[in-house]
Design a protein around this motif. Structure first.
Motif, PDB file in Angstrom:
ATOM      1  N   ILE A   1       0.666  -0.737   0.019  1.00  0.00           N
ATOM      2  CA  ILE A   1       0.019   0.230  -0.055  1.00  0.00           C
ATOM      3  C   ILE A   1       1.086   1.556   0.319  1.00  0.00           C
ATOM      4  CG2 ILE A   1      -1.507   1.087   1.597  1.00  0.00           C
ATOM      5  CD1 ILE A   1      -2.784  -1.547   2.117  1.00  0.00           C
TER       6      ILE A   1
ATOM      7  N   GLN B   1       0.942   5.847   0.330  1.00  0.00           N
ATOM      8  CA  GLN B   1       0.367   6.873   1.103  1.00  0.00           C
ATOM      9  C   GLN B   1      -0.715   7.204  -0.058  1.00  0.00           C
ATOM     10  OE1 GLN B   1       2.787   8.986   2.460  1.00  0.00           O
ATOM     11  NE2 GLN B   1       1.271  10.417   3.282  1.00  0.00           N
TER      12      GLN B   1
ATOM     13  N   PHE C   1      -2.695  -8.008   4.035  1.00  0.00           N
ATOM     14  CA  PHE C   1      -1.898  -6.084   3.464  1.00  0.00           C
ATOM     15  C   PHE C   1      -0.173  -7.358   3.754  1.00  0.00           C
ATOM     16  CE2 PHE C   1      -0.246  -4.233   7.295  1.00  0.00           C
ATOM     17  CZ  PHE C   1      -0.083  -3.080   6.272  1.00  0.00           C
TER      18      PHE C   1
ATOM     19  N   ALA D   1       3.522  -1.377   3.634  1.00  0.00           N
ATOM     20  CA  ALA D   1       3.037  -0.497   3.317  1.00  0.00           C
ATOM     21  C   ALA D   1       4.521   0.246   2.289  1.00  0.00           C
ATOM     22  CB  ALA D   1       1.937   0.399   4.526  1.00  0.00           C
TER      23      ALA D   1
ATOM     24  N   ASN E   1       4.529  -6.158   7.118  1.00  0.00           N
ATOM     25  CA  ASN E   1       3.780  -6.589   8.092  1.00  0.00           C
ATOM     26  C   ASN E   1       4.849  -7.709   8.457  1.00  0.00           C
ATOM     27  OD1 ASN E   1       2.012  -8.186   9.430  1.00  0.00           O
ATOM     28  ND2 ASN E   1      -0.070  -8.110   7.752  1.00  0.00           N
TER      29      ASN E   1
ATOM     30  N   THR F   1      -1.233   3.888   5.730  1.00  0.00           N
ATOM     31  CA  THR F   1      -1.781   2.361   5.685  1.00  0.00           C
ATOM     32  C   THR F   1      -3.408   2.625   6.317  1.00  0.00           C
ATOM     33  OG1 THR F   1      -2.256   0.580   6.339  1.00  0.00           O
ATOM     34  CG2 THR F   1      -0.838   1.272   7.795  1.00  0.00           C
TER      35      THR F   1
ATOM     36  N   HIS G   1      -5.415   0.601   7.374  1.00  0.00           N
ATOM     37  CA  HIS G   1      -4.852  -0.835   8.970  1.00  0.00           C
ATOM     38  C   HIS G   1      -4.794   0.097  10.135  1.00  0.00           C
ATOM     39  CE1 HIS G   1      -5.566  -4.023   5.438  1.00  0.00           C
ATOM     40  NE2 HIS G   1      -4.740  -3.346   4.985  1.00  0.00           N
TER      41      HIS G   1
END
Length: 367
Positions: free
Chosen positions: A274, A276, A285, A288, A307, A351, A353
């Motif tokens: 991901i 920004q 996921f 990022a 992650n 993110t 999340h």
């Protein structure tokens, strides 16, 4: 331990194998195949305990099975199994010197295998058990006109004269155990001194040098049987060791593999990370991307929040997680934001999340 002589050109690798096999027996009958099951290799290793295990071209092996076969061969111990009548079966143990040839080495074979688990090739520990030594064409043919004539004569002699040196060597060992011990210690010190002159050498290289010192012990004590000159033995072993070291690398191989594995994973899965301002992806996921910009708002580098679960259980599967993190920090690729933790909270502006945590990898693609 084992040695594999590799070269994709015709360098009479089989001839070298025949010479080694002739010490103990008839070369054509002693040579085994990599095209085997794990149990078959285990049984042959046990049958060749404390002896030479000659193998044919490693390219005959099934790449999907090669990793586990090589591991079982050099582990030196059988799998622990229960007995149908209760208790466990007797654990089998062995110690062999494997000798093989091939156009590819173990590392290359595993890298080219079409399996997700082998994309980074052999582990560092496997590469110091089966030593890859690039073979070179013979330049001195003695009384023969061509390299082929020279090799043909050697192969013929190997088939006509075999097994005597091995028997004489065993008899000599039985009568000279104290001499063997003292010579082994002497050559171990000499090889350690040789490595100290090389500068910054890894523990992996010292392990291999110790094995070369054992090879020298054997060769120096068998000059009465082989006719080799002591200085020639030393020079030949140093030449082979330097070839291995240049091929293996002078840095820490496992550190290199950890970094390579992480790079490969990020490169392969880059679109899934991901950025920004992006919304949630309809995929797992992975992490990022943190864009590092200059004073003109130009992106000069991309760092990555990985992650934690993906890093621990997927990317670094097969490595020691803590050692991998220490390696990345030592190489200034992992940045801590919290003193007592390797991972940190991923900023909310990067993110969607909430509360997501990751390892901050920085500058891994700067070169």
């Amino acid at each position: 331990m084992g040695c594999i002589f590799t070269e994709n050109q015709q360098t009479e690798k089989t001839t070298a194998g025949n010479i080694a096999s002739s010490i103990w027996g008839y070369c054509e009958e002693m040579r085994l195949t990599w095209n085997s099951t794990k149990l078959g290799i285990t049984n042959e290793a046990l049958a060749h305990n404390d002896n030479l295990l000659p193998m044919d071209e490693i390219t005959t092996a099934d790449p999907m099975q090669l990793n586990s076969i090589a591991y079982d061969l050099f582990s030196g111990v059988s799998k622990l199994q229960g007995h149908e009548k209760g208790g466990n079966r007797t654990v089998k143990r062995w110690n062999v010197l494997a000798f093989s040839t091939g156009e590819k080495d173990l590392d290359t074979m595993l890298k080219t295998a079409n399996t997700a688990n082998n994309k980074t090739g052999a582990k560092a520990g496997e590469l110091v058990r089966l030593l890859n030594i690039p073979m070179q064409q013979a330049e001195k043919w003695h009384e023969f006109n061509t390299a082929k004539d020279f090799a043909d004569n050697i192969n013929e002699q190997c088939k006509n004269h075999y097994g005597l040196v091995g028997r004489a060597w065993i008899e000599y060992l039985a009568k000279n155990t104290e001499l063997l011990q003292s010579k082994s210690e002497q050559y171990a010190k000499e090889w350690q001194a040789y490595l100290l002159k090389q500068g910054d050498i890894t523990p992996q290289a010292y392990r291999v040098a110790r094995r070369f010192s054992l090879l020298e012990t054997s060769l120096q004590l068998t000059t009465q049987f082989t006719g080799f000159k002591q200085q020639d033995i030393k020079q030949a072993l140093i030449f082979c060791f330097d070839l291995w070291l240049d091929n293996f690398g002078r840095g820490d191989k496992e550190d290199e593999q950890i970094i390579e594995t992480l790079k490969n994973y990020i490169s392969t899965n880059y679109p899934k990370f991901i950025k920004q301002g992006e919304g949630l992806h309809n995929v797992e996921f992975l992490g990022a991307i943190l864009e590092i910009k200059d004073d003109k708002d130009k992106v000069i580098r991309e760092d990555f929040y990985i992650n934690t679960e993906i890093f621990d259980n997927v990317i670094m599967k097969g490595f020691n997680r803590l050692e991998a993190l220490k390696t990345l920090e030592k190489k200034n690729l992992l940045k801590r934001k919290e003193k007592d933790r390797y991972h940190s909270r991923i900023p909310a502006n990067i993110t969607p999340h909430r509360g997501a945590r990751g390892y901050l990898i920085q500058g891994i693609f700067e070169d």
